[in-house]
Design an enzyme around this catalytic site. Structure first.
Site, PDB file in Angstrom:
ATOM      1  N   HIS A 155       0.833  -1.200   0.000  1.00  0.00           N
ATOM      2  CA  HIS A 155       0.000   0.000   0.000  1.00  0.00           C
ATOM      3  C   HIS A 155       0.871   1.255   0.000  1.00  0.00           C
ATOM      4  O   HIS A 155       1.992   1.242   0.503  1.00  0.00           O
ATOM      5  CB  HIS A 155      -0.904   0.008   1.240  1.00  0.00           C
ATOM      6  CG  HIS A 155      -1.637  -1.280   1.440  1.00  0.00           C
ATOM      7  ND1 HIS A 155      -1.124  -2.306   2.221  1.00  0.00           N
ATOM      8  CD2 HIS A 155      -2.810  -1.719   0.941  1.00  0.00           C
ATOM      9  CE1 HIS A 155      -1.979  -3.326   2.199  1.00  0.00           C
ATOM     10  NE2 HIS A 155      -3.009  -2.999   1.424  1.00  0.00           N
ATOM     11  N   ASP A 157       0.108   4.102   1.555  1.00  0.00           N
ATOM     12  CA  ASP A 157       0.005   4.801   2.849  1.00  0.00           C
ATOM     13  C   ASP A 157       0.059   6.312   2.657  1.00  0.00           C
ATOM     14  O   ASP A 157       0.686   7.030   3.443  1.00  0.00           O
ATOM     15  CB  ASP A 157       1.126   4.345   3.795  1.00  0.00           C
ATOM     16  CG  ASP A 157       1.017   2.874   4.158  1.00  0.00           C
ATOM     17  OD1 ASP A 157      -0.039   2.270   3.889  1.00  0.00           O
ATOM     18  OD2 ASP A 157       1.982   2.323   4.702  1.00  0.00           O
ATOM     19  N   HIS A 170      -2.523   4.028   9.772  1.00  0.00           N
ATOM     20  CA  HIS A 170      -1.424   3.310   9.116  1.00  0.00           C
ATOM     21  C   HIS A 170      -1.449   3.499   7.596  1.00  0.00           C
ATOM     22  O   HIS A 170      -0.469   3.179   6.925  1.00  0.00           O
ATOM     23  CB  HIS A 170      -1.415   1.831   9.495  1.00  0.00           C
ATOM     24  CG  HIS A 170      -2.497   0.984   8.885  1.00  0.00           C
ATOM     25  ND1 HIS A 170      -2.412  -0.390   8.828  1.00  0.00           N
ATOM     26  CD2 HIS A 170      -3.692   1.303   8.319  1.00  0.00           C
ATOM     27  CE1 HIS A 170      -3.498  -0.886   8.253  1.00  0.00           C
ATOM     28  NE2 HIS A 170      -4.286   0.117   7.942  1.00  0.00           N
ATOM     29  N   ASP A 266       7.019  -3.120   5.332  1.00  0.00           N
ATOM     30  CA  ASP A 266       5.738  -3.665   5.780  1.00  0.00           C
ATOM     31  C   ASP A 266       5.661  -5.111   5.299  1.00  0.00           C
ATOM     32  O   ASP A 266       5.782  -5.371   4.095  1.00  0.00           O
ATOM     33  CB  ASP A 266       4.602  -2.836   5.189  1.00  0.00           C
ATOM     34  CG  ASP A 266       3.229  -3.194   5.743  1.00  0.00           C
ATOM     35  OD1 ASP A 266       2.999  -4.376   6.059  1.00  0.00           O
ATOM     36  OD2 ASP A 266       2.374  -2.290   5.841  1.00  0.00           O
ATOM     37  N   GLU A 311       3.738  -4.406  10.951  1.00  0.00           N
ATOM     38  CA  GLU A 311       2.479  -5.073  10.607  1.00  0.00           C
ATOM     39  C   GLU A 311       2.494  -6.589  10.790  1.00  0.00           C
ATOM     40  O   GLU A 311       1.685  -7.295  10.193  1.00  0.00           O
ATOM     41  CB  GLU A 311       2.036  -4.713   9.187  1.00  0.00           C
ATOM     42  CG  GLU A 311       1.729  -3.233   8.973  1.00  0.00           C
ATOM     43  CD  GLU A 311       0.421  -2.752   9.597  1.00  0.00           C
ATOM     44  OE1 GLU A 311      -0.328  -3.592  10.149  1.00  0.00           O
ATOM     45  OE2 GLU A 311       0.146  -1.528   9.540  1.00  0.00           O
TER      46      GLU A 311
END
Length: 342
Positions: A155, A157, A170, A266, A311
């Site tokens: 992602h 983010d 997040h 992540d 995560e």
């Protein structure tokens, strides 16, 4: 191939710690050491469990992995993610869930991580959800202003509180770091991240507003590589592009005084076949070797000054596969800190 001249990362690092050669980043104090900082945050997303990440990584033997390749390791403990003293009386959480608590936790992490940077250590933040990167990157930028950021994630983010479909912090870290969003408690972010000092690798799940923003950021110098790019060109080509865009024109560690690098990793960037114990699972991610290769070439820049690993959530997989995710996360930190196949 000149393999007879290749020496293991352990041998090189031991040389550096004994003063017989420099194989660690030039800005670290000798003898080289790593500062571990726990960031047990889970309020940046809705699923309980990520707060256990630092404890799980420690239990998995992360410290021992790092000492086995020659590092001295100092564990600075956990940053306070429950500091209510900084929170406002009338917080409006309508657009950013638990906003005050998340940002206050990031402040605590930033303060503790800055101590490691100031002491000339390689700082490793153990998450926690990915909102903690607001604090870890803020610390790196404050103490090492030329820091570049390699963001490895499924992602972007990059939502702001106004554009976020979920309101989960997040998914907003990059927006805050770039100065696209702000918060009353964010005064510890002394330096904003420049778009040209940011590189994304592994994206595959983007919100509509993020797609528009990423196209704009590309025009401002941000390197953006999705999993389509990894499929089309291979992880080696993608990483060469990412590191070149950040100023590491040769990633073999031979450049004189390259700028410090922060690796924000992540585990949901990795395909759930290999890392199922994470909160935002998306199929079609990095393979096991691609995941390690990214960490290995980050180390090979000769400039890694800090990283976060985030995560990991043991609650979201069966116990045996959850432990596989924890072990992989710990191994990725070791790879980023110099562990090598040969």
């Amino acid at each position: 191939l000149g393999c007879q001249n290749v020496r293991s990362s352990k041998e090189k690092l031991l040389d550096a710690t004994t003063g017989n050669g420099l194989a660690v980043p030039w800005f670290l104090t000798q003898p080289a050491s790593i500062a571990l900082v726990g960031a047990p945050q889970e309020l940046g997303q809705p699923l309980a469990g990520t707060a256990r990440g630092p404890a799980l990584l420690r239990k998995a033997g992360l410290r021992e992995m790092l000492t086995s390749i020659g590092w001295r390791v100092e564990d600075l403990g956990d940053a306070d993610m429950d500091d209510a003293s900084a929170m406002r009386d009338n917080e409006d959480d309508s657009r950013m869930r638990h906003g005050d608590a998340v940002i206050a936790g990031c402040r605590s992490l930033c303060e503790r991580a800055r101590g490691g940077h100031a002491a000339g250590q390689l700082v490793v933040a153990l998450g926690g959800d990915h909102s903690v990167s607001i604090g870890s990157v803020a610390a790196a930028l404050a103490e090492r202003p030329e820091t570049r950021v390699l963001w490895v994630d499924a992602h972007a983010d990059a939502n702001t509180p106004k554009t976020s479909p979920s309101g989960n912090a997040h998914g907003m870290s990059i927006a805050f770091l770039l100065g696209l969003a702000t918060h009353p408690l964010l005064d510890f972010l002394e330096r904003k991240l420049s778009p040209r000092n940011l590189a994304y690798v592994g994206l595959r799940d983007l919100d509509l507003a993020e797609k528009h923003l990423l196209r704009k950021l590309r025009g401002q110098g941000t390197f953006v590589a999705t999993m389509h790019d990894v499929d089309a060109f291979g992880i080696g080509h993608v990483m060469r592009g990412a590191l070149t865009s950040l100023g590491y024109h040769n990633n073999d560690g031979t450049s004189a005084k390259p700028p410090p690098l922060h690796l924000s990793y992540d585990v949901d960037a990795i395909d759930p076949q290999h890392a199922p114990a994470t909160g935002t699972v998306v199929r079609g991610g990095l393979s096991y070797r691609e995941a390690h290769y990214i960490a290995e070439v980050a180390w090979a820049t000769g400039a890694l000054g800090s990283m976060d690993i985030v995560e990991v959530n043991e609650n979201l997989a069966a116990p045996n596969t959850a432990q596989e995710t924890v072990n992989l996360a710990a191994a990725l930190v070791a790879s980023a800190c110099g562990e090598a196949i040969l």
